[in-house]
Scaffold this motif. Structure first.
Motif, PDB file in Angstrom:
ATOM      1  N   ALA B  37      -2.472   4.555   9.708  1.00 17.65           N
ATOM      2  CA  ALA B  37      -1.702   4.905  10.892  1.00 17.65           C
ATOM      3  C   ALA B  37      -0.399   4.118  10.953  1.00 17.65           C
ATOM      4  O   ALA B  37       0.643   4.641  11.319  1.00 17.65           O
ATOM      5  N   GLU B  38      -0.450   2.847  10.575  1.00 23.58           N
ATOM      6  CA  GLU B  38       0.749   2.029  10.688  1.00 23.58           C
ATOM      7  C   GLU B  38       1.001   1.330   9.355  1.00 23.58           C
ATOM      8  O   GLU B  38       0.885   0.111   9.256  1.00 23.58           O
ATOM      9  N   PRO B  39       1.310   2.085   8.331  1.00 20.32           N
ATOM     10  CA  PRO B  39       1.445   1.445   7.017  1.00 20.32           C
ATOM     11  C   PRO B  39       2.763   0.689   6.919  1.00 20.32           C
ATOM     12  O   PRO B  39       3.698   0.983   7.638  1.00 20.32           O
ATOM     13  N   SER B  40       2.809  -0.284   6.045  1.00 25.65           N
ATOM     14  CA  SER B  40       4.082  -0.945   5.761  1.00 25.65           C
ATOM     15  C   SER B  40       4.296  -0.886   4.262  1.00 25.65           C
ATOM     16  O   SER B  40       3.377  -0.628   3.488  1.00 25.65           O
ATOM     17  N   ARG B  41       5.527  -1.114   3.872  1.00 29.07           N
ATOM     18  CA  ARG B  41       5.886  -1.050   2.464  1.00 29.07           C
ATOM     19  C   ARG B  41       5.016  -2.006   1.651  1.00 29.07           C
ATOM     20  O   ARG B  41       4.679  -1.724   0.505  1.00 29.07           O
ATOM     21  N   ARG B  42       4.640  -3.095   2.289  1.00 28.28           N
ATOM     22  CA  ARG B  42       3.907  -4.117   1.581  1.00 28.28           C
ATOM     23  C   ARG B  42       2.442  -3.741   1.351  1.00 28.28           C
ATOM     24  O   ARG B  42       1.897  -3.935   0.293  1.00 28.28           O
ATOM     25  N   THR B  43       1.849  -3.138   2.381  1.00 32.25           N
ATOM     26  CA  THR B  43       0.412  -2.896   2.297  1.00 32.25           C
ATOM     27  C   THR B  43       0.069  -1.541   1.721  1.00 32.25           C
ATOM     28  O   THR B  43      -1.077  -1.307   1.333  1.00 32.25           O
TER      29      THR B  43
END
Lengths: 399, 649, 246
Positions: B37-43
Motif C-alpha cells: 500500500a505504501e511502498p518506497s523506492r528502498r523497500t
C-alpha cells in the motif's frame, strides 16, 4: 566628354542647392538616391570598359563593388561600435583597458553570429587609412588572381562569363556563411552613421556623399576616357574584335585583359565603398550573381562601347527600377487584370532587355548618333558587337 | 547484524511458503500489506522479490496494474482488488482469478498510488515477464525499453528468455541485446571480451555506442599515476588534446594548484577594494591597462586581501610536477583493449559503408546534374549558345507537373502524365525561344547569353506572379516515398533511385538518337562543322530549333525529377543552373559522355566536400566552384576535349 | 647561307591523325621560299607550329643567330621575336581606322603600361604615312578598315606586316580569290619584300609559284617530299604521283 562632366556637375550642384539653402525642395532620401545612382553609374562605366571596349562579359563586377562596400563597412561598423562601447564603458568604476574595448566591440558586432572573436579578415578594421586601401586592394587582388588564372588558360567568350559568374556565386555563398567572419547573412549595418561626423546630421552627410560620388564618377570617367583613348584604347578594342590577330602582332593580350579587369575591379570597389554608406546596409545578397547580371543589363540598355551610354543606362534603369518596385508607379488596370508594377516590373525589364539586344544593339546611347549636327562617330562597337571570334573554328576565318 | 536477521526472515518466509503451496497472491500480499500500500523506492525490491518468488501466473497482470495505479485496497479489511468505476461506486474483482467480488462505495476503497521510483522498479520486474510474453509486440516493446535504459539487472532475465523465443526476428534482437548487455555489465571479464569481439560484426549505431560507453574516458591528473589505473594514454599539456589552460584548470579542480585570478577577477577585486576605500591613494582612472591593474592588484595581494596572481613560471612548474592522462572509467584494461580493437575494426567497416553511402548520394546528385546539364551541353555544342534561361525550363517542367497533380489526384497516373507533358511544354517553350530570339542573334554568343538572361528574369517573375513565392510541393506516389535501407549507414530513397534510372534512360535515349537516327547524324554534322553541314543540304535552322527543343524538353523532365525530392519554387532552376554550367564546362562541350563525366565529377565532388564539412553546405559549394576554376587551368577544354582544328571554340 | 629558321624533326598528331610527321626544314636569311602540297599535307599546321598556335608533340624550331627554341613560346613572343604571319583571308581590325590599324602594328614597345603612357611621336606618324603610301592607302587613313574593299584590306594587312618589320614573313595562300592583275601585283610585292627579309609562301597554285621563281618545298602527309627549283620538283616522279596520281 565635356558634356557628360557638365551634366554631372549640374546635377550635383542642383541637388545641393535644392536640398540645402533652407529650401528643402528635395528630401534627404532623394539626395541619397541620387548619390547612390552616381555610384552605380561609376561601376557601370567600369563595366563598359571591360565589356563594351575589351569584350569580356564579366559577371563579377558587382561582386567587386560589394567587396568595396564590405571593406569600408568594416571600418564604419568597427569605429562606430567602438565609440558606443567606449561611451557605455565610461559608466563603469574602472576605465576600460584596450583589450576590454576590443572584446566588447567584438561581442557587439559578432553577437548575431554567436561569436565575439575578431576574425583575421578584420585585421585592419580599426585603421581608416588601411581599410580605405583595402577598398581598392581587395577587389583588385581578387581580380588579379582570378584574371591571371582565367586569361592565362585562354578562357574566353561565354566560358569566361560563366566562370566569372561562378566566382561571384562562390563569393556570395562564402559570405552567407556565419563563420566567414563578415556576419553571415546579417551583413554589415548602420553604415549611414559616419563615426566622428554624427554631429553633421544625415541631410548634410547625404550632400557630402553626393559630392564625393560625383567626384568619383567624374574622376573615374576621366580615367577610363584616358584608358580607352589613344593606342591603349586601340589595343583594347582590338582584343575585343580579334584577339588572336592581335597576338600575332606581338601583343601579350592576356596582360592587357588583366590590366583592364583589375583596374575596373578596383574602381568598382571604390564605387561600392561610396554606395554602401549611403545605403546603410550591405549583406551577401547584394553580391549575388543576379546583381552583376543587372549591371550588364544597364550597360546594354545604355549602349556599350561609349562611356556616357553606360552611365545613362545605369542611372535610368536603376532609377526606374526603384520607382516601379518601390510602389511609386500607379497600377495599370487592364480591365481583366490589374497590373501591379511591384510584381510585373521585372517581367517588363527582362523583356525590354531582350528587345534592346534584338532591335537596338546600340542601346540608348545610339540615339546620340541620330543628332544630325554631330559628325557620326566611328562605329566603335563593331557591327555585330564583340566576340565574333568566339565561334571561330579555323584561324583567321570568322564564320 | 541487520542483514543476518533479514536473511533469517527470508529463509523463514521460504520455509513458510513451502507447505502453503496453495497460497494465493492475496495471501502473499497480505503478509506485509503496508509494503504494498505504501511502498518506497528502498523497500519495494524486497517486496517484488517476494511476489516474484511465488511464480503465480497472475503476477504479471498484477504488477502491471499496480504500476498503472489500477489496484485498490478495501479500507475495511485491507484486501487488494482490481476495480471498475460505476455510477455510484466501484465493482471489485479478485486479483487472482479476476472474478467479480462485489461492489464498494467511493469511500470504502482507496487506490494505490506508487511513486515514480517504485513504478520504475515495478517496470524492471515486469520486463522479465514481458520478455516471455505470448504477444510478440509486447516482447519487442520490452526489448526497446531495455535498449533505451540498459542495466545489469536485465541481463539474467534476457538470457533466460532467449531459449524460449520462437520469433526469429525477436530472437536475433534478443541475442544482439544480450551481447550488448554482456559487453557492458557481465561480471566475468572473459565473457565481456567475448561479447565485445562479437559486437565487431555489427555496424549498428547501438553496438558502436556501447563500445564508446565502455571506452568512456576522462582526463585525470595526479603527481603520479596511481596503481590499477586503466590509462588510455598520457596527455601532454599544451598538446593537441589538452590545452595548457585546460590542464591547469584540471589541477585547480583537483585542488592541486591555486586558481589563476582572471582579468575579470582582478577587475572585480579592484572595484571592490576601491569601493571599500582600501586603496585610498590610487586614482581609478589610471587603471586603463592590464599592467596598471596588475600592479594595483599586487598591492591587494600584499595586504593579504586577495589571492596572489599565478605567474606563468608557477603554472609551468605545476604542470611539470604532475602527470596528466586520459583514464578509462572501466577499470579492466583487457576489456578496454578489446573494445578499442573492436571499435577500430567496426569504424573501418562503417567508413567503408559510409563511402558507399556517399557514393550513392553522389550518384543520385550526379543524375540530377546530368539531367539538368545535358540539354545545356547539347545546345552549346550545336549552336555555341549558352542558354541562361535553361534553369527556367527546369522550373517550367516542375510547375507543369504541379499543375497536372492538381488536376489528376492519382499520383502515379499524374506522374505518368506529367513526365511527357513537362517534356512537351518545355520543348514548345524552347522552340519558341529559339525562333523568336536566339535565331535572330546567331553568331553573337555573348548577346545571346544576355538576351536569355532577360528571358530568365522575366520567366522567373511571371512564375512568381502566377504561383506565388511559396514553395509548392510535388508529391511522389507512395511507392516512391520509401527508401532502400541496407543497414544503419547505407540507405537511399526510392525517389533518388528513380531519378538515377530516369537519367540512365535519357542517357541511353540520347545516345540512340544521336548515334542511330537521321536527326542525330545531322546534329553531329552541325556540331562538327556547321558550314560544311549546310552545304550538304542540312538545314541548320531546323536542326538548331529541334536541338534547342530537345535540350529544353530534357530540362523539363529534370524539373519534374527535382520537384519530386525538393520543392517547386520559381527560383529552383536558378539553384541548379550554375552547377549545370559547371558540369558542361568541366565535362567538355558538345559531347554526351563529357557531360556525364562532368556531372559525375561535380556531384561526387560536392558530396565529398559536404562529407568533410557536413555542417556547411554553403562552404561545400564555395570550395567546389574554386576547384572548378582551378580545374579549368589544367584542362581548359574539359575532361572530354576535342583536339586539333575542331577544338577552336 | 646561315639558316634563320630551322625546323627539325617536328611531329604532331590530332586524335591519332598525324598532321606533321618528322618534318625538317630550314629557311635562310632573305630567302623567298614557296611551300606547296595537296590538301591535308600539313602546310597550315606547319605555320601554326612556327607561330606558336599549335604545340608539336616532338621536335624543335630554332630561330635566329642564338638558336632560340620557339616551341613552348606563345604567339605574342614569337611575333615579337620577328615572325609575321599573313592569313589566308584578310584579317584587319574592321572597327578601327586604317591609321589605327597601322599604328597598332608599328614596331614599338608592346607592354600594357608602355602602351598606356605612349604618345604619338612624329616619327611614328611619318612611318605610318610612308607605309600607307607604299600600299596605296594614303587617302584612306581616316576611314574605317571595315569600309575598305577586299583588295584594300589585303594591302592593309600587308602594310601592317611591313609596320611590324618582321625578319620572317609567313604568307598563307596570298593569291586565293585574286584577279590575274592582282596576282601579278602580289608576286612583285612578295619578291620586293624578300629583298630585306625571309618570306615563306604557302600556295598550291603552281602558276603563281612559277612566277615567284624561287626554291620550292613540297609537303605530303606531313613531311618533305621534295625540295629544289620548281622544275626540279615537278620532274620528281613522286611529286607527280601525289599531284596527279589519283
Amino acid at each position: 566628354m565635356t558634356w557628360f562632366l557638365l551634366a554631372l556637375a549640374l546635377v550635383t550642384l542642383g541637388a545641393t542647392v535644392l536640398s540645402q539653402m533652407g529650401l528643402g525642395l528635395i528630401s534627404t532620401s532623394f539626395v541619397k538616391t541620387l548619390g547612390k545612382t552616381l555610384c552605380l553609374c561609376l561601376v557601370a562605366v567600369a563595366m563598359d570598359v571591360v565589356w563594351g571596349y575589351c569584350g569580356i562579359l564579366s559577371l563579377g563586377h558587382m561582386a567587386f563593388f560589394g567587396i568595396g562596400g564590405y571593406a569600408i563597412g568594416q571600418w564604419l561598423m568597427y569605429a562606430r561600435t567602438e565609440i558606443i562601447v567606449t561611451e557605455s564603458l565610461r559608466q563603469s568604476p574602472l576605465p576600460p583597458t584596450e583589450a576590454e574595448i576590443v572584446a566588447a566591440v567584438g561581442s557587439q558586432i559578432f553577437g548575431v553570429v554567436g561569436s565575439s572573436e575578431f576574425p583575421w579578415i578584420w585585421a585592419f578594421a580599426d585603421n581608416l587609412l588601411l581599410q580605405l586601401l583595402m577598398v581598392m586592394l581587395a577587389p583588385g587582388l581578387l581580380a588579379l588572381i582570378f584574371g591571371w588564372l582565367a586569361f592565362r588558360s585562354r578562357v574566353t567568350g561565354v566560358y569566361l562569363s560563366i566562370l566569372t559568374q561562378a566566382m561571384t556565386l562562390a563569393l556570395s555563398l562564402w559570405l552567407f556563411q556565419n563563420d566567414s567572419g563578415l556576419r553571415g547573412n546579417n551583413g554589415l549595418s548602420g553604415l549611414q552613421n559616419i563615426p566622428g561626423l554624427d554631429h553633421l546630421g544625415q541631410d548634410l552627410l547625404s550632400v557630402l556623399f553626393l559630392w564625393a560620388s560625383a567626384l568619383a564618377l567624374g574622376g573615374g570617367y576621366l580615367l577610363f576616357a584616358f584608358v580607352t583613348s589613344g593606342r591603349m584604347g586601340s589595343v583594347i578594342r582590338a582584343i575585343r574584335d580579334d584577339e588572336a590577330r592581335l597576338r600575332f602582332l606581338g601583343y601579350q593580350t592576356e596582360h592587357y585583359k588583366l590590366f583592364v579587369f583589375t583596374l575596373t575591379a578596383m574602381v568598382s570597389g571604390l564605387a561600392g565603398a561610396l554606395y554602401y554608406p549611403q545605403a546603410g546596409i550591405i549583406n551577401p545578397a547584394e553580391l549575388a550573381p543576379m546583381a552583376s547580371i543587372y549591371l550588364a543589363v544597364w550597360v546594354a540598355i545604355g549602349g556599350r562601347g561609349r562611356l556616357y551610354g553606360a552611365a545613362i543606362g545605369a542611372a535610368l534603369v536603376s532609377l526606374l527600377s526603384s520607382w516601379f518596385t518601390g510602389g511609386g508607379a500607379p497600377p495599370l488596370d487592364l480591365g481583366f487584370h490589374v497590373i501591379h508594377w511591384t510584381d510585373w516590373w521585372l517581367v517588363v525589364l527582362g523583356l525590354s532587355f531582350v528587345a534592346v539586344t534584338l532591335f537596338f544593339p546600340k542601346g540608348i546611347g545610339g540615339l546620340f548618333d541620330l543628332i544630325p549636327a554631330r559628325r557620326p562617330v566611328p562605329d566603335r562597337q563593331g557591327a555585330f558587337g564583340p566576340d565574333r571570334g568566339a565561334r571561330r573554328r579555323e584561324e583567321g576565318v570568322p564564320e | 547484524m541487520l542483514r543476518m536477521i533479514r536473511l533469517m526472515l527470508a529463509v523463514l518466509a521460504g520455509l513458510l511458503s513451502l507447505p502453503a503451496a496453495a497460497q494465493t497472491l492475496q495471501d502473499i500480499l497480505q503478509e506485509n500489506p503496508e509494503a504494498i500500500a505504501e511502498p518506497s523506492r528502498r523497500t519495494v525490491g524486497e517486496t517484488l522479490d517476494r511476489i516474484l518468488a511465488s511464480n503465480l501466473p497472475e503476477v504479471p497482470l498484477f504488477l502491471e496494474r499496480w504500476r498503472e495505479r489500477a489496484v485498490y485496497r478495501r479500507v475495511s479489511d485491507g484486501l487488494f482488488f482490481y476495480a471498475e468505476e460505476t455510477e455510484d461506486g466501484y465493482l471489485l474483482f479478485d486479483i487472482s482469478t479476476g472474478a467479480p467480488a462485489g461492489g464498494a462505495g467511493r469511500r470504502e476503497i482507496s487506490a494505490l498510488i506508487p511513486n515514480a521510483g517504485v513504478r520504475g522498479a515495478i517496470a524492471t520486474a515486469l520486463i522479465e515477464f514481458q520478455l516471455s510474453d505470448p504477444d510478440p509486440a509486447r516482447r519487442a516493446a520490452a526489448l526497446t525499453a531495455i535498449t533505451r535504459d540498459p542495466s545489469a539487472d536485465h541481463l539474467d532475465p534476457l538470457r533466460e528468455s532467449i531459449a524460449a523465443e520462437t520469433d526469429p526476428v525477436l530472437k536475433a534482437r534478443k541475442e544482439r541485446l544480450e551481447r550488448i548487455l554482456t559487453a557492458r555489465f557481465d561480471a566475468d571479464p572473459a565473457a565481456r571480451i567475448a561479447a565485445i569481439s562479437a559486437l565487431g560484426h555489427d555496424t549498428g549505431l547501438e553496438s558502436r555506442s556501447v563500445l564508446n560507453q565502455i571506452l568512456a574516458a576522462s582526463p585525470q591528473v595526479a603527481a603520479a599515476i596511481p596503481e590499477g589505473e586503466n590509462v588510455a594514454r598520457i596527455l601532454e599539456p599544451g598538446g593537441a588534446d589538452l590545452s595548457r589552460e585546460a590542464a591547469y584548470a584540471l589541477l585547480v579542480a583537483e585542488g592541486l594548484a591555486p586558481p589563476v585570478p582572471t582579468a575579470q577577477d582582478i577587475r572585480n577585486a579592484l572595484v571592490a577594494a576601491i569601493g571599500e576605500g582600501r586603496l585610498p591613494d590610487l586614482d581609478p582612472s589610471s587603471l586603463d591597462s592590464d599592467a596598471a591593474r596588475a600592479a594595483a592588484y599586487d598591492r591587494l595581494v600584499a595586504a593579504g586581501s586577495a589571492p596572489p596572481r599565478v605567474t606563468d613560471e608557477a603554472i609551468d612548474a605545476a604542470l611539470e610536477a604532475h602527470v596528466f592522462w586520459l583514464g578509462y572509467a572501466e577499470p579492466d584494461p583487457a576489456v578496454t583493449e578489446a573494445a578499442r580493437a573492436t571499435l577500430d575494426r567496426s569504424l573501418t567497416r562503417v567508413a567503408l559503408y559510409q563511402t558507399a553511402d556517399i557514393g550513392l548520394d553522389a550518384l543520385s546528385l550526379a543524375s540530377i546534374y546530368f539531367l539538368a546539364a545535358i540539354g545545356l551541353a547539347i545546345t552549346f555544342g550545336v549552336m555555341g549558345v549558352i542558354n541562361m534561361a535553361h534553369g527556367e525550363f527546369i522550373m517550367i517542367g516542375a510547375y507543369t507537373a504541379y499543375c497536372v497533380q492538381r488536376v489528376i489526384p492519382d499520383q502515379t497516373l499524374s506522374l505518368a502524365v506529367a513526365l511527357p507533358l513537362a517534356f512537351a511544354v518545355a520543348f514548345a517553350a524552347g522552340v519558341a525561344m529559339e525562333r523568336l530570339v536566339i535565331r535572330r542573334l546567331s553568331r553573337r554568343p555573348l548577346e545571346t547569353l544576355l538576351a536569355t538572361f532577360g528571358i530568365s528574369i522575366a520567366l522567373q517573375q511571371i512564375a512568381k506572379n502566377i504561383f506565388g513565392t511559396q514553395a509548392r510541393p510535388l508529391t511522389a506516389p507512395s511507392w516512391l516515398s520509401g527508401s532502400l535501407t541496407l543497414n544503419d549507414v547505407v540507405s537511399i530513397s526510392h525517389i533518388r533511385i528513380a531519378i538515377f534510372v530516369l537519367a540512365l534512360i535519357f542517357l541511353a535515349l540520347l545516345l540512340v538518337v544521336l548515334r542511330r537516327s537521321r536527326l542525330g547524324l545531322e546534329i553531329r554534322a552541325v556540331t562538327q562543322n556547321p558550314g560544311m553541314a549546310a552545304s550538304m543540304g542540312i538545314d541548320p535552322d531546323r536542326i538548331n530549333m529541334l536541338t534547342f527543343g530537345l535540350g529544353s524538353g530534357i530540362a523539363g523532365i529534370a524539373g519534374v525529377a527535382i520537384g519530386l525530392y525538393a520543392q517547386v519554387t520559381s527560383e529552383m532552376g536558378a539553384n541548379y543552373i550554375v552547377q549545370s554550367f559547371m558540369a558542361v564546362v568541366v565535362g567538355g562541350v558538345g559531347n554526351v559522355w563529357g557531360t556525364l563525366a562532368g556531372a559525375t565529377l561535380i556531384g561526387g565532388l560536392q558530396k565529398l566536400i559536404e562529407w568533410f564539412n557536413p555542417s556547411n553546405t554553403l562552404a561545400a559549394q564555395t570550395y567546389m566552384i574554386l576547384f572548378i576554376i582551378i580545374f579549368i587551368q589544367f584542362r581548359p577544354r574539359g575532361i572530354v576535349a576535342l583536339r586539333g582544328r575542331a577544338a577552336g571554340v | 647561307m646561315s639558316a634563320l629558321l630551322e625546323v627539325s624533326g617536328i611531329s604532331v598528331s590530332f586524335d591519332g591523325f598525324r598532321a606533321i610527321n618528322d618534318l625538317s626544314l630550314a629557311i635562310g636569311e632573305r630567302e623567298l621560299r614557296a611551300i606547296i602540297g595537296p590538301n591535308g599535307a600539313g602546310k597550315t599546321t606547319f605555320m601554326d607550329i612556327v607561330t606558336g598556335k599549335t604545340r608539336p608533340d616532338s621536335g624543335r624550331v630554332l630561330w635566329g643567330e642564338h638558336f632560340i627554341d620557339l616551341v613552348g613560346m606563345d604567339e605574342a613572343r614569337i611575333a615579337r621575336a620577328g615572325i609575321g604571319r599573313k592569313f589566308q583571308r584578310p584579317t584587319v581590325f574592321e572597327a578601327q581606322t586604317v591609321e589605327e590599324n597601322l599604328h597598332l602594328a608599328l614596331r614599338n614597345p608592346r607592354g600594357p603600361f608602355a602602351v598606356l603612357f605612349s604618345r604619338r611621336r612624329p616619327e611614328d606618324a611619318a612611318r605610318v604615312a610612308a607605309i600607307a603610301t607604299e600600299i596605296g592607302l594614303a587617302e584612306e587613313l581616316p576611314r574605317l578598315a571595315g569600309e575598305l574593299s577586299h583588295g584594300q584590306k589585303q594591302w592593309l594587312e600587308i602594310g601592317m606586316l611591313l609596320a611590324q618589320e618582321p625578319r620572317l614573313l609567313l604568307v598563307d595562300e596570298p593569291a586565293a580569290g585574286m584577279t590575274p592583275a592582282e596576282r601579278e601585283h602580289t608576286t612583285a610585292l612578295l619578291r620586293r619584300l624578300a629583298e630585306h627579309r625571309a618570306v615563306v609562301v604557302v600556295e598550291h597554285d603552281m602558276e603563281f609559284v612559277r612566277r615567284l621563281d624561287c626554291r620550292v618545298t613540297v609537303l605530303h602527309e606531313g613531311r618533305v617530299l621534295a625540295e629544289g627549283s620548281l622544275d626540279h620538283v615537278t620532274s620528281n616522279p613522286e611529286v607527280i604521283d601525289v599531284y596527279l596520281g589519283r
